[in-house]
Scaffold this active site. Structure first.
Site: not given
Ligand code: 1PR
Length: 602
Positions: A294, A452
């Site tokens: 991320d 999500d």
């Molecule tokens: O909505 O098309 O602009 O896409 C935004 C993208 O950013 C989406 O794929 C959404 O999942 C991601 N996203 C949005 N906000 C966050 C955040 O963390 N605040 N990240 C975010 C999401 C989730 C996972 C993470 C896993 C594994 N991250 O991809 O990497 O949960 O984590 P772990 O192994 O540590 O538990 P758009």
């Protein structure tokens, strides 16, 4: 049945007004007298196209000497990774501009991209189909990749039938998903070597990366060509070879060190010591382990890899700064070396602002793709935008820039929620959503939808109109059920997520119909918790769709990976925090899975 054209079968379907259309049969390919007739017919029609349409303007890279490879890039998609791999191996690239460039090439690589019909159309219009046939028939060094293999066959069922170059007998057909195999076929398989293929000589049991929905089948009429097969429900052709002519269905440029070694063998023929081919073994599709980064701009304006706890990426300190776990290019390179089967970047800055203005992120992709030879996915901000000057950009333009910068797949989050909601409300596929547009142009294997969801506990599954599951572990107030509510980013100052009136199950099914090729299934409740994947959710979704599902969120130990693969039909498992914090090395996840009898890429 009418005899099929052999070497003359490349005329596009749009040529129907000039040419008779021939139904294609394998039987028709044995007659050499009719071959000559068809070949001449083919040449006449190719000349017609060559005369009617001009060649593209000259864009070639200046290169000379032995270390030059000619690349046939007809501009239908991203071949950046092939270019990167060739350069990485010490070769310069000369781009084909005219049919003569093909005929003059010392060594030609043809990485076919896009759809079969569109590719044939371009090759015919530019007079290149004829030149390609001549080049190959003269046994000049050739390597076709993916569609570059399929186009050598007589025809394809992809939006067809559509005639191909007709050099190899056989019809390219779609994988059958009714027998439980997910289509597209995405991931790593080992090969069964059939003959001395030279470029595959040291492949052994190593896996290579495939991504395709269509395949050619081995048969008596093409057995002289088939150098290896792969099993995905059926045995299909993984590579062909005749003399100096090679073509592979998989992507060597995305197959890590093994793929680079295959390319090296093509580029430096007979330079390797080993001459005896090693045996490949039958394999299932390996389960993939994906490292996720991320990425966002921190308060100092640097692009950093961050990691949330249930999507909260700020430290709980007085400064409340963005958690900084490292530099994106370095970390991606490290995970590649550690054996990650894919690397995913989620640009969580981009969705706030105009993503094409996010040049550092595009640079991250460019640099990463120069040294990382496994698939790269990028997500964040893929939707229509109007910039500060009032210029409108379509989601397709945003995605195209990501592809040009080195992405193999793009991942859509928020915009896919809107598209699915509208589709479920109207029952109409407008073709206008980002998901539909991008998958139409780049193919559905290039489009991931990131979901999500968060858990909403229920006492009674009939309390909601959405699909609910019986939980393995009951909720905080003893609830036995939950539904998984989709969320999307809302542009609040504090960047919140809004719950939407659609469940993960409904969304997954809708986006599959709209053209998604894969689902990245997160779970907000589990994100960053290290307590394991949400098995109930992953089982629900992976049983509901026929496209591959990537399990995400919650990995904290090697056991969590084997659990998700044993209890669900997820095709891949993604993790972030444990890799960034170096709690569990990626290689130990692979070793653990292997020990548990789960096939992984070696
Ligand atoms: O909505 O098309 O602009 O896409 C935004 C993208 O950013 C989406 O794929 C959404 O999942 C991601 N996203 C949005 N906000 C966050 C955040 O963390 N605040 N990240 C975010 C999401 C989730 C996972 C993470 C896993 C594994 N991250 O991809 O990497 O949960 O984590 P772990 O192994 O540590 O538990 P758009």
């Amino acid at each position: 049945m009418e005899a099929a054209p052999f070497a003359c079968s490349s005329c596009p379907s749009s040529s129907a007004s000039f040419l008779p259309s021939f139904p294609v049969t394998a039987r028709s390919l044995s007659s050499s007298s009719s071959l000559l007739f068809r070949r001449n017919n083919f040449r006449r029609n190719c000349n017609y196209y060559a005369a009617k349409f001009k060649s593209p303007r000259n864009l070639s890279v200046r290169a000379s000497g032995d270390s030059v490879v000619t690349l046939l890039d007809y501009g239908a998609g991203n071949v950046r990774s092939v270019r990167n791999a060739i350069r990485y191996l010490g070769f310069d690239i000369k781009d084909v501009q005219t049919p003569e460039d093909i005929l003059k090439a010392d060594r030609l690589i043809f990485p076919g991209v896009g759809a079969f019909a569109a590719a044939m159309d371009v090759l015919n219009k530019r007079g290149m189909a004829e030149a390609l046939c001549t080049y190959i028939e003269k046994d000049r060094p050739f390597l076709g990749i993916c569609l570059g293999l399929q186009l050598l066959f007589e025809s394809s069922e992809e939006n067809g039938p559509v005639n191909g170059l007709g050099l190899i007998p056989g019809v390219v057909g779609r994988f059958d998903s009714s027998n439980g195999y997910r289509v597209p076929h995405i991931g790593w398989n080992a090969l069964q070597i059939k003959t001395d293929s030279e470029i595959l000589d040291d492949i052994g049991n190593h896996h290579v990366y495939f991504v395709h929905s269509y395949r050619a089948m081995p048969s008596d009429v093409n057995k002289e060509w088939v150098s290896s097969t792969c099993n995905y429900g059926v045995d299909f052709i993984a590579s062909v070879r005749r003399g100096n002519v090679h073509a592979v269905q998989f992507h060597p440029e995305k197959s890590g060190d093994v793929g680079l070694s295959i390319l090296r063998r093509f580029l430096y023929p007979k330079s390797t010591i080993m001459t005896k081919p090693t045996e490949g073994k039958a394999s299932k599709l390996a389960k993939r382990v994906i490292a996720c980064l991320d990425v966002r701009t921190n308060d100092e304006g640097d692009l950093v890899v961050t990691k949330g706890d249930q999507y909260d990426v700020r430290e709980h300190t007085k400064e409340n700064e963005v958690r900084n776990l490292g530099k994106p290019v370095e970390l991606a390179g490290q995970y590649y070396k550690d054996g990650a089967d894919e690397v995913t970047f989620l640009n969580i800055t981009g969705f706030r602002d105009f993503p094409l203005g996010d040049l550092p992120m595009l640079q991250v992709l460019r640099y990463t793709s120069e040294n990382v030879f496994v698939p790269l996915t990028v997500g964040g901000g893929i939707r229509d935008f109007t910039d500060a000057n009032g210029r409108h950009y379509t989601s397709l333009e945003v995605a195209s820039e990501y592809f040009r910068s080195g992405a193999d797949k793009i991942s859509i989050g928020s915009d896919a929620v809107y598209a699915a909601e509208e589709y479920l409300r109207t029952g109409v596929k407008t073709g206008k959503s980002s998901l539909e547009q991008i998958s139409r142009v780049y193919g559905n294997q290039a489009v991931v939808v990131s979901i999500d969801p968060r858990r909403v506990y229920l006492k009674n599954p009939n309390d909601v109109e959405f699909k609910a599951v019986r939980l393995t572990k009951s909720g905080p107030n003893g609830e036995e059920y939950a539904w998984y509510q989709c969320t999307l980013f809302v542009n609040k100052v504090n960047g919140g997520r809004e719950g939407r009136p659609i469940g993960a199950y409904e969304l997954a099914k809708a986006v599959e119909e709209l053209g998604a090729g894969e689902i990245l299934l997160n779970c907000i409740d589990c994100d960053g918790q290290g307590k394991g994947f949400d098995i109930d959710l992953i089982k629900l979704i992976s049983d509901a769709v026929n496209i591959p599902v990537i399990a995400s969120s919650g990995a904290g130990a090697t056991d969590h990976f084997s659990e998700v693969f044993m209890k669900t039909s997820a095709s891949a498992a993604l993790a972030a925090g444990i890799f960034h914090r170096k709690e569990v090395p990626l290689q130990s996840v692979k070793e653990h899975l292997s020990k548990e009898g789960i096939e992984v890429r070696i």
